[in-house]
Write a protein that holds these residues in place. Sequence first.
Motif, short mmCIF file in Angstrom:
data_model
loop_
_atom_site.label_atom_id
_atom_site.label_comp_id
_atom_site.label_asym_id
_atom_site.label_seq_id
_atom_site.Cartn_x
_atom_site.Cartn_y
_atom_site.Cartn_z
N GLU A 111 -2.65 1.15 -14.67
CA GLU A 111 -2.13 0.26 -13.58
C GLU A 111 -1.17 1.29 -12.68
N LEU A 112 -0.87 2.08 -13.93
CA LEU A 112 0.68 3.12 -12.42
C LEU A 112 -0.43 3.73 -11.29
N PHE A 113 -1.44 4.55 -11.28
CA PHE A 113 -1.42 4.50 -10.16
C PHE A 113 -1.94 3.42 -8.91
N ALA A 114 -2.04 2.61 -9.16
CA ALA A 114 -2.59 0.79 -9.45
C ALA A 114 -1.23 0.41 -8.14
N PHE A 115 -0.07 0.79 -9.54
CA PHE A 115 1.40 0.63 -8.29
C PHE A 115 1.67 1.21 -7.62
N VAL A 116 1.03 2.63 -7.75
CA VAL A 116 1.59 3.85 -6.55
C VAL A 116 0.80 3.32 -5.15
N ARG A 117 -0.51 2.77 -5.52
CA ARG A 117 -1.20 2.61 -4.14
C ARG A 117 -0.92 1.37 -4.10
N ALA A 118 -0.08 0.11 -4.23
CA ALA A 118 -0.13 -0.85 -4.06
C ALA A 118 1.59 -1.02 -3.31
N HIS A 119 1.96 -1.09 -3.88
CA HIS A 119 3.54 -0.25 -3.43
C HIS A 119 3.47 1.09 -2.48
N LYS A 120 2.83 1.91 -2.12
CA LYS A 120 3.22 3.15 -1.48
C LYS A 120 3.64 4.05 -2.19
N ALA A 121 3.82 4.08 -2.84
CA ALA A 121 5.42 4.76 -3.61
C ALA A 121 4.70 6.39 -3.85
#
Length: 51
Positions: free
Chosen positions: A9-19
């Motif tokens: 989930e953390l890496f999906a968040f980073v990818r989705a929000h371009k963070a």
Amino acid sequence: MSRPSFITELFAFVRAHKAYMLIPIIVVLLLAGLLIILGGTNAAPFIYSLF
């Protein structure tokens, strides 16, 4: 349907929000956790010699 793990989930968040600036922080925290875990095992003398 299985629940995704926290890391997934953390890496999906980073990818989705371009963070992408969070990736080095995550890596450092994972390495620190690994050192803490290995510090209590038989590998401790080898870890201490790195510093």
